[in-house]
Design a protein around this motif. Sequence first.
Motif, short mmCIF file in Angstrom:
data_model
loop_
_atom_site.label_atom_id
_atom_site.label_comp_id
_atom_site.label_asym_id
_atom_site.label_seq_id
_atom_site.Cartn_x
_atom_site.Cartn_y
_atom_site.Cartn_z
N VAL A 146 0.83 -1.21 0.00
CA VAL A 146 0.00 0.00 0.00
C VAL A 146 0.86 1.26 0.00
CG1 VAL A 146 -2.07 -1.01 1.02
CG2 VAL A 146 -0.24 -0.20 2.50
N HIS A 147 2.07 1.19 0.57
CA HIS A 147 2.98 2.34 0.52
C HIS A 147 3.39 2.62 -0.92
CE1 HIS A 147 4.07 1.03 4.84
NE2 HIS A 147 3.26 2.08 4.91
N LEU A 148 3.74 1.58 -1.64
CA LEU A 148 4.15 1.74 -3.04
C LEU A 148 2.98 2.23 -3.89
CD1 LEU A 148 6.31 -1.49 -3.44
CD2 LEU A 148 7.07 0.82 -2.88
N GLU A 149 1.79 1.72 -3.59
CA GLU A 149 0.60 2.16 -4.33
C GLU A 149 0.33 3.64 -4.09
OE1 GLU A 149 -4.21 1.25 -4.70
OE2 GLU A 149 -2.95 0.00 -3.39
N LEU A 150 0.44 4.07 -2.84
CA LEU A 150 0.19 5.49 -2.53
C LEU A 150 1.23 6.37 -3.20
CD1 LEU A 150 -1.27 7.76 -1.11
CD2 LEU A 150 -0.01 7.22 0.99
N GLU A 151 2.50 5.98 -3.18
CA GLU A 151 3.53 6.78 -3.84
C GLU A 151 3.26 6.89 -5.34
OE1 GLU A 151 7.41 6.06 -0.94
OE2 GLU A 151 7.10 4.74 -2.67
N MET A 346 -2.98 1.25 7.30
CA MET A 346 -4.37 1.71 7.22
C MET A 346 -4.44 3.21 6.90
SD MET A 346 -5.58 1.66 11.20
CE MET A 346 -4.74 2.61 12.46
N LEU A 347 -3.43 3.99 7.35
CA LEU A 347 -3.42 5.42 7.05
C LEU A 347 -3.02 5.67 5.59
CD1 LEU A 347 -1.87 6.82 10.35
CD2 LEU A 347 -4.26 6.90 9.61
N ALA A 348 -2.14 4.81 5.07
CA ALA A 348 -1.82 4.90 3.64
C ALA A 348 -3.05 4.59 2.79
CB ALA A 348 -0.68 3.94 3.30
N THR A 349 -3.82 3.59 3.21
CA THR A 349 -5.05 3.24 2.50
C THR A 349 -6.06 4.38 2.57
OG1 THR A 349 -4.68 0.91 3.02
CG2 THR A 349 -6.90 1.53 2.33
N ALA A 350 -6.15 5.03 3.75
CA ALA A 350 -7.05 6.18 3.89
C ALA A 350 -6.66 7.30 2.93
CB ALA A 350 -7.02 6.68 5.33
N ALA A 351 -5.35 7.54 2.77
CA ALA A 351 -4.89 8.58 1.85
C ALA A 351 -5.22 8.22 0.40
CB ALA A 351 -3.39 8.80 2.02
N ILE A 352 -5.09 6.94 0.05
CA ILE A 352 -5.43 6.50 -1.31
C ILE A 352 -6.90 6.75 -1.60
CG2 ILE A 352 -5.66 4.48 -2.80
CD1 ILE A 352 -3.14 3.36 -1.40
N GLU A 353 -7.77 6.41 -0.64
CA GLU A 353 -9.21 6.61 -0.84
C GLU A 353 -9.53 8.10 -0.90
OE1 GLU A 353 -13.17 5.83 -1.51
OE2 GLU A 353 -11.39 4.55 -1.68
N ALA A 354 -8.84 8.92 -0.13
CA ALA A 354 -9.06 10.38 -0.19
C ALA A 354 -8.70 10.91 -1.59
CB ALA A 354 -8.24 11.08 0.88
N LEU A 355 -7.60 10.39 -2.17
CA LEU A 355 -7.25 10.78 -3.53
C LEU A 355 -8.32 10.33 -4.52
CD1 LEU A 355 -3.41 10.01 -3.66
CD2 LEU A 355 -4.49 12.26 -3.74
#
Length: 479
Positions: A146-151, A346-355
Amino acid sequence: MAIIPATWDMYEMFQAIFQAPTYHLIFEALLILWIIKLIFSKSYAPGKTVLTEKEKEALIEDWHPEPLAPDVPDDHPVLQAMNNNIISGKAEKYVTVRGKRCINMATLNFLGMVGDESIEAVTIKCLRKYGVGSCGPRGFYGTMDVHLELEDRLAKFMHCEEAILYSYGFATIASAIPAYSKRGDVIFCDEGVCFAIQKGLVASRSLIKYFKHNNMEDLERLLLEQQAEDQRNPKKAKATRRFLVVEGLYNKHGDICPLPKLIELKWKYKLRIFVEESFSFGVLGASGRGITEHFGINVDEIDLIAASLENSIGSCGGFCCGKKYVIDHQRLSGLGYCFSASLPPMLATAAIEALNIMERDPGICQTLRNNCRMVHDGLSKLSYFHVGSDPLAPIQHLYLTEPSADRDLDTCTLQKIADEAIKNGVALTLSRYLEAEEHHLPLPSIRVAVNAKLSNEEITKVVATIAEASRTVLCTSSL
């Protein structure tokens, strides 16, 4: 008769000794004696002092250690605010503080992502898969998919080649600056930058040259002085790198940097420009991409963009984005990246959903800007305050129209106004600073944080409540 070569050499040596000046022979003799003394003398070994029990007790009784931190009075306004402004529940559009339900104009939840049901749903699902924390830095089994996905998502959203994720918003720019600028380099910096940038400047050990806030004439004056200095010492100038550090939207002032002029000066004087966008990311631009989209400037004109995920996105951490070779350097030299535990999945996932929400509904950023304009227009009509922020800023700073010469007195007055507003259902907070460490300390202000979820009726109530609270406090104090 032939003279043996060895005998001839000794003859020449003795001949040189007898021909040498007397003072030279005496000095050499003393030097030889001193060397012999050093070789055969014993090393210094101090004797062990034995103290009696009575002497030990006397020494312990006389020892008064310095405190680890200076004493802080119990009535310090910051401590009082921390103890009084404790909320229960989510920091959404409405918040419960001191047992009263208030419109939340204090927390930096600009796009209303905190409490969004879709974000909560994906976060709970992620929590069941990954658990709570990552328990390791990115380079030591702290990297998860999820870190790589968010980046990757952040890089694509910002139209950059690559992005790097930090687990703490403050550490993002504070780590990025010293990753590039070192001792011997020069950094030109706006004197109104936030505290995180100031800490990054100190850590870089570079020569810092501050220019007046948003004053391009003062900046160019410093650049011309540097240019003249470089011409006097071209060898040093060749090894000196020059950086320009600004904020897209200034935290301490609420105004926008003149990016087009900064880009012009960048190319004219050969600078590398870093832009901190914690308060412009998700706010400025048609789709929330920040200051570059706001001015229609190609993102490649900026050498490094940094932003927090803790404001508009409603998560934690921060990110930097730019060219691939620039970002990859931080994976080895960004201390906040290398040595901090990675962002909880879970916070990285939250940022992805916010995007995802921002991309599905770019109008949410326009709604925020409309609310910012309405709040700014309403606050500008208040007689006891003047507003120092830009109409598009999600943080509006309210300064007293007639400040006193006593900073503590003005801070106390503003706190009373904030307390009175809370009684009437509007949660406010003051801008807080480490006064002894700030490079340029702004005037005391009430910081009004705008939320995209606010309705026109709620904004009208907020303005009316602040007006009434200021009248109550200031009229009472003038009696």
